[in-house]
Design an enzyme around this catalytic site. Structure first.
Site, PDB file in Angstrom:
ATOM      1  N   GLU A  35       3.903  -5.796   6.938  1.00 55.79           N
ATOM      2  CA  GLU A  35       3.063  -4.804   7.647  1.00 55.79           C
ATOM      3  C   GLU A  35       3.363  -4.745   9.135  1.00 55.79           C
ATOM      4  OE1 GLU A  35       1.989  -6.844   5.306  1.00 55.79           O
ATOM      5  OE2 GLU A  35       0.449  -5.909   4.061  1.00 55.79           O
ATOM      6  N   ALA A  76       0.858  -1.179   0.000  1.00 56.66           N
ATOM      7  CA  ALA A  76       0.000   0.000   0.000  1.00 56.66           C
ATOM      8  C   ALA A  76       0.898   1.234   0.000  1.00 56.66           C
ATOM      9  CB  ALA A  76      -0.870  -0.020   1.259  1.00 56.66           C
TER      10      ALA A  76
HETATM   11  N1  3HC Z   1       4.579   3.432   0.166  1.00 60.94           N
HETATM   12  C1  3HC Z   1       5.074   4.644  -0.136  1.00 60.94           C
HETATM   13  N2  3HC Z   1       6.374   4.883  -0.398  1.00 60.94           N
HETATM   14  C2  3HC Z   1       7.193   3.815  -0.372  1.00 60.94           C
HETATM   15  C3  3HC Z   1       6.751   2.520  -0.063  1.00 60.94           C
HETATM   16  C4  3HC Z   1       5.367   2.337   0.205  1.00 60.94           C
HETATM   17  N3  3HC Z   1       4.846   1.149   0.489  1.00 60.94           N
HETATM   18  N4  3HC Z   1       7.797   1.684  -0.092  1.00 60.94           N
HETATM   19  C5  3HC Z   1       8.860   2.421  -0.417  1.00 60.94           C
HETATM   20  N5  3HC Z   1       8.509   3.716  -0.580  1.00 60.94           N
HETATM   21  C6  3HC Z   1       9.380   4.832  -0.959  1.00 60.94           C
HETATM   22  C7  3HC Z   1      10.440   5.082   0.089  1.00 60.94           C
HETATM   23  O1  3HC Z   1       9.974   5.943   1.084  1.00 60.94           O
HETATM   24  C8  3HC Z   1      11.547   5.695  -0.729  1.00 60.94           C
HETATM   25  O2  3HC Z   1      11.223   7.032  -0.928  1.00 60.94           O
HETATM   26  P1  3HC Z   1      12.369   8.156  -1.037  1.00 60.94           P
HETATM   27  O3  3HC Z   1      13.216   7.736  -2.183  1.00 60.94           O
HETATM   28  O4  3HC Z   1      11.605   9.398  -1.244  1.00 60.94           O
HETATM   29  O5  3HC Z   1      13.087   8.106   0.281  1.00 60.94           O
HETATM   30  C9  3HC Z   1      11.422   4.997  -2.076  1.00 60.94           C
HETATM   31  O6  3HC Z   1      10.112   4.442  -2.098  1.00 60.94           O
HETATM   32  C10 3HC Z   1      12.419   3.880  -2.287  1.00 60.94           C
HETATM   33  O7  3HC Z   1      12.364   3.001  -1.152  1.00 60.94           O
HETATM   34  P2  3HC Z   1      13.671   2.372  -0.529  1.00 60.94           P
HETATM   35  O8  3HC Z   1      14.716   3.413  -0.376  1.00 60.94           O
HETATM   36  O9  3HC Z   1      13.236   1.616   0.671  1.00 60.94           O
HETATM   37  O10 3HC Z   1      14.125   1.384  -1.699  1.00 60.94           O
HETATM   38  P3  3HC Z   1      14.772  -0.050  -1.617  1.00 60.94           P
HETATM   39  O11 3HC Z   1      15.006  -0.459  -3.007  1.00 60.94           O
HETATM   40  O12 3HC Z   1      15.875  -0.067  -0.650  1.00 60.94           O
HETATM   41  O13 3HC Z   1      13.653  -1.005  -1.003  1.00 60.94           O
HETATM   42  C11 3HC Z   1      11.496  -1.964  -0.756  1.00 60.94           C
HETATM   43  C12 3HC Z   1      12.496  -1.277  -1.705  1.00 60.94           C
HETATM   44  C13 3HC Z   1      12.035  -3.320  -0.316  1.00 60.94           C
HETATM   45  C14 3HC Z   1      10.217  -2.152  -1.514  1.00 60.94           C
HETATM   46  C15 3HC Z   1      11.292  -1.073   0.506  1.00 60.94           C
HETATM   47  O14 3HC Z   1      11.005   0.234   0.075  1.00 60.94           O
HETATM   48  C16 3HC Z   1      10.177  -1.501   1.414  1.00 60.94           C
HETATM   49  O15 3HC Z   1      10.369  -2.387   2.212  1.00 60.94           O
HETATM   50  N6  3HC Z   1       9.019  -0.830   1.318  1.00 60.94           N
HETATM   51  C17 3HC Z   1       7.920  -0.993   2.225  1.00 60.94           C
HETATM   52  C18 3HC Z   1       7.200  -2.281   2.011  1.00 60.94           C
HETATM   53  C19 3HC Z   1       6.035  -2.362   2.950  1.00 60.94           C
HETATM   54  O16 3HC Z   1       6.145  -2.165   4.150  1.00 60.94           O
HETATM   55  N7  3HC Z   1       4.879  -2.706   2.409  1.00 60.94           N
HETATM   56  C20 3HC Z   1       3.703  -2.834   3.192  1.00 60.94           C
HETATM   57  C21 3HC Z   1       2.966  -1.553   3.201  1.00 60.94           C
HETATM   58  S1  3HC Z   1       1.589  -1.586   4.272  1.00 60.94           S
HETATM   59  C22 3HC Z   1       0.411  -2.385   3.416  1.00 60.94           C
HETATM   60  O17 3HC Z   1       0.630  -2.843   2.333  1.00 60.94           O
HETATM   61  C23 3HC Z   1      -0.949  -2.419   4.084  1.00 60.94           C
HETATM   62  C24 3HC Z   1      -1.905  -3.347   3.384  1.00 60.94           C
HETATM   63  O18 3HC Z   1      -1.826  -4.611   3.946  1.00 60.94           O
HETATM   64  C25 3HC Z   1      -3.320  -2.876   3.507  1.00 60.94           C
END
Ligand code: 3HC
Length: 675
Positions: free
Chosen positions: A125, A63
């Site tokens: 999450e 998300a």
């Molecule tokens: N939402 C919004 N922005 C996000 C994002 C997300 N889910 N995931 C990453 N970003 C943004 C980061 O803030 C970063 O922004 P910036 O360049 O402005 O600082 C940019 O994307 C790049 O991210 P990373 O620097 O972390 O890039 P990496 O390549 O190192 O890692 C990744 C990529 C493994 C995908 C890592 O970003 C990550 O773990 N992201 C979060 C994944 C996550 O937690 N997903 C679950 C979200 S909650 C959800 O889905 C709820 C649902 O169940 C209803």
């Protein structure tokens, strides 16, 4: 605005493509586009199957976290996934990169999943204080079984495509470079298959034992966190005989509770804080970095060894220097032992251990550092020793090499001043154990060149660290605040609190250990003047009696052979002796008073650090404390925590304890602002 989602027709297959850099987060426009894509496929008689795939570096990474806490726009993710699953034509998810969180849930809503071997699937999450709230907690156990669903949701750790295939989460592996073509072929193959397999229509056998065993095995790890228990409860619900709809209702209720709580707000704060910390405000993005192909480390003790391990693991060769053969052998022996212990736990293959050890060059000569691009000294904390070393390094290091000190509190500028290249000097403060702790405090000297700082900041990620920039001040960000906590704890001892009470309160707050336990781990004798006749503090008295902490099996506590602590009668006697000679009023402390007395001065110091520009932002301070000292993630770091307490309350607490309040803190409290 153009949609991040487009559709392409390949014969009778409709391919829905997301192009929403950087990570294809499932924001409102993506959700709306997916919804429209599926409806397009459903309404078109010439389409027999659908593929959902992503452009760029990854399948949907979840998300869009930036939308959390704001009003929902367009269809919710759960609805979109239900629409995908309900589609009367087979839908194939084509996965590369990381299918995380909501992204993984989209894949679970699809009827088939094909992934490249390097792909990872996960539900992280929980690391944001949440749970997979778009049906993930109900579909995952139905597809992968209770045990794996528990593991994935409650720990948040992703699994490889291969493991996902073994578990039935992925139906087929694609060629690493042929995902698009392989997914199309797969879609054509299953286009006519009926019934369409839908995760929500499956049932999952109850496995009470697995749930209980998992809860028990992870109780320590999950201590204090709300989200793991909620994830476990949802998976348990899925396997309780409840219908899918009942499970979804339960999941929604749990998700809403977590989303509205302070813990998730704290954990989401950390997610962005950590990424923000990597950015240095006055250094333009795209600054040319210096290549780091070989690193030199001076000192093969605990710190030097740990620091070296980070680089070896990242594939960067290390030259490690000691003054005596015996110390060098001991240091390299410890590195090997640590790697072999990790290999025994399955973290490395034996040949990886050999490759890392092969990339380590032990030497007794500083001259051997002349090929290094970055040299980090981790020698004794004494300015004269450091200055002498930097003078030598200046003569030895090649032009352009970065000269770094691992000092935890000494002045980098003084070290830089003895060299002819102060712009190349920087502080790289690792935290012990240096191969484990994630924090790297990067100390920017008055003359540190922008490209030197940018190079070291960029180096943090490949070596698995989170870097935070600090200005030059005694103790930098972390230890400067720590010393405030220590002073407060010592003052309370004198007034009547016991070490074990203070430690207990901080552990219950969520710290891995309290100040006195920490003293015993680090060594009570660290920084001691070593004159047994000069007893000016309780600590001097302990050190003079050989109570140096865990290493001598006695310090603030007594230790048995397994390092279990018990309160020490001798320490009590020493403390009593000091108390009786002071004219401080004896009193008792409530747990709340102990928290306020130890933590508010840290926040106060944090405000000074910010005001002086020693930290770029309050969230950087939070990152330091979470990754360097184990501040509980679910409290978001000291500055975030202070916001949740209320800055006015913090100021009142400091006033009550006669601690001079930092002007910035008072100003913010009076204005009703937050950090
Ligand atoms: N939402 C919004 N922005 C996000 C994002 C997300 N889910 N995931 C990453 N970003 C943004 C980061 O803030 C970063 O922004 P910036 O360049 O402005 O600082 C940019 O994307 C790049 O991210 P990373 O620097 O972390 O890039 P990496 O390549 O190192 O890692 C990744 C990529 C493994 C995908 C890592 O970003 C990550 O773990 N992201 C979060 C994944 C996550 O937690 N997903 C679950 C979200 S909650 C959800 O889905 C709820 C649902 O169940 C209803």
């Amino acid at each position: 605005m153009t949609s991040p989602i487009r559709t392409e027709r390949h014969g009778d297959v409709l391919v829905i493509v997301s192009d929403n850099p950087p990570v294809n987060a499932l924001g409102a426009a993506v959700r709306a586009g997916l919804d429209a894509g599926i409806k397009e496929a459903a309404g078109d008689a010439s389409i027999a199957a659908v593929v959902i795939r992503c452009d760029g570096r990854t399948f949907f990474a979840g998300a869009d976290i930036t939308e959390f806490g704001k009003p929902m726009r367009g269809p919710g993710l759960g609805e979109v996934i239900d629409t995908i699953e309900a589609c009367g034509k087979p839908v194939v998810a084509a996965i590369h990169g990381t299918a995380l969180g909501g992204g993984c849930e989209v894949a679970l809503g699809c009827h088939y999943r094909i992934a490249v071997p390097s792909a990872k699937l996960g539900t992280p999450e929980v690391k944001l204080g949440l749970l997979p709230g778009a049906g993930g907690t109900q579909r995952l156990p139905r597809l992968a079984g209770v045990a794996l669903a528990l593991e994935m949701t409650a720990t948040g750790n992703p699994i490889s495509a291969k493991k996902a295939q073994e578990a039935g989460l992925v139906d087929r592996l694609a060629g690493e470079d042929s995902l698009e073509a392989d997914a199309l072929a797969f879609a054509k193959e299953v286009a006519g298959h009926r019934p369409i397999p839908r995760a929500s229509e499956r049932t999952v056998a109850a496995d009470r034992e697995a749930v209980e065993a998992f809860r028990k095995a992870n109780a320590r790890k999950f201590r204090g966190f709300d989200a793991p228990a909620a994830n476990i409860a949802c998976v348990e619900k899925a396997s309780s005989g409840a219908t899918f709809a009942e499970g979804i209702a339960f999941e929604r209720e749990q998700f809403t509770k977590l989303m509205g709580g302070t813990q998730s707000a704290a954990q989401r704060h950390l997610f962005f804080a950590e990424r923000q910390a990597a950015k240095v405000d006055d250094i333009p993005e795209g600054t040319q970095l210096r290549p780091i192909k070989r690193v030199g480390v001076i000192g093969a003790g605990t710190m030097g060894g740990g620091i070296s391990m980070n680089f070896l693991q990242a594939g960067i060769p290390v030259t490690i220097v000691e003054t005596a053969q015996e110390a060098l052998d001991r240091g390299t022996g410890t590195i090997r032992k640590n790697y072999e212990a990790s290999a025994a736990k399955g973290r490395f293959q034996p040949e990886q251990v050999e490759a890392m050890m092969g990339a380590l060059t032990p030497t007794l000569s500083l001259d051997d550092l002349k090929e290094c691009d970055l040299i980090i000294e981790a020698v004794y904390e004494n300015m004269d020793v450091k200055k002498e070393l930097f003078t030598k390094l200046d003569a030895i290091a090649k032009p352009g090499a970065i000269l770094a000190s691992n000092t935890s509190y000494l002045n980098i500028d003084e070290m830089a001043a003895v060299t002819s290249r102060p712009g190349d000097v920087i502080g790289t403060h690792f935290f012990s154990p240096a191969n484990v702790m994630k924090l790297l405090e990067v100390v920017r000297g008055a003359q540190t060149a922008p490209d030197v700082l940018a190079t070291v900041m960029a180096l943090a990620k490949p070596i698995g660290k989170v870097a935070v920039v600090s200005g030059v001040c005694p103790g930098f960000i972390g230890n400067r605040m720590l010393s405030q906590r220590q002073q407060a704890a010592n003052a309370m001892l004198m007034q009547g609190a016991d070490p074990e009470q203070i430690d207990r309160v901080l552990v219950e707050f969520g710290m891995p250990m309290g100040p006195f336990q920490m003293g015993d781990l680090a060594g009570v004798d660290i920084g001691w003047h070593r004159d047994p006749n000069r007893i000016e503090s309780i600590r001097d008295a302990l050190a003079a009696r050989g109570r140096w902490g865990q290493k001598t099996k006695k310090g603030w506590y007594d230790y048995d052979d397994k390092r279990n602590p018990t309160p020490s009668p001798e320490v009590k006697e020493i403390i009593e002796d000091f108390r009786s000679r002071s004219n401080l009023q004896r009193r008792t402390f409530t747990d709340e008073e102990i928290l306020a007395a130890t933590l508010y001065p840290m926040v106060n110091e944090g405000a000074k650090i910010l005001d002086e520009g020693m930290a770029q932002r309050a969230s950087d301070i939070d990152v330091v404390w979470i990754y360097g000292y184990g501040w509980p993630v679910y409290r978001g770091g000291p500055m975030f925590w202070a916001n949740t307490v209320g800055l006015d309350k913090v100021v009142a607490g400091l006033d009550a304890n006669d601690v001079p309040v930092a002007p910035m803190l008072r100003r913010k409290a009076e204005a009703g602002e937050k950090f």
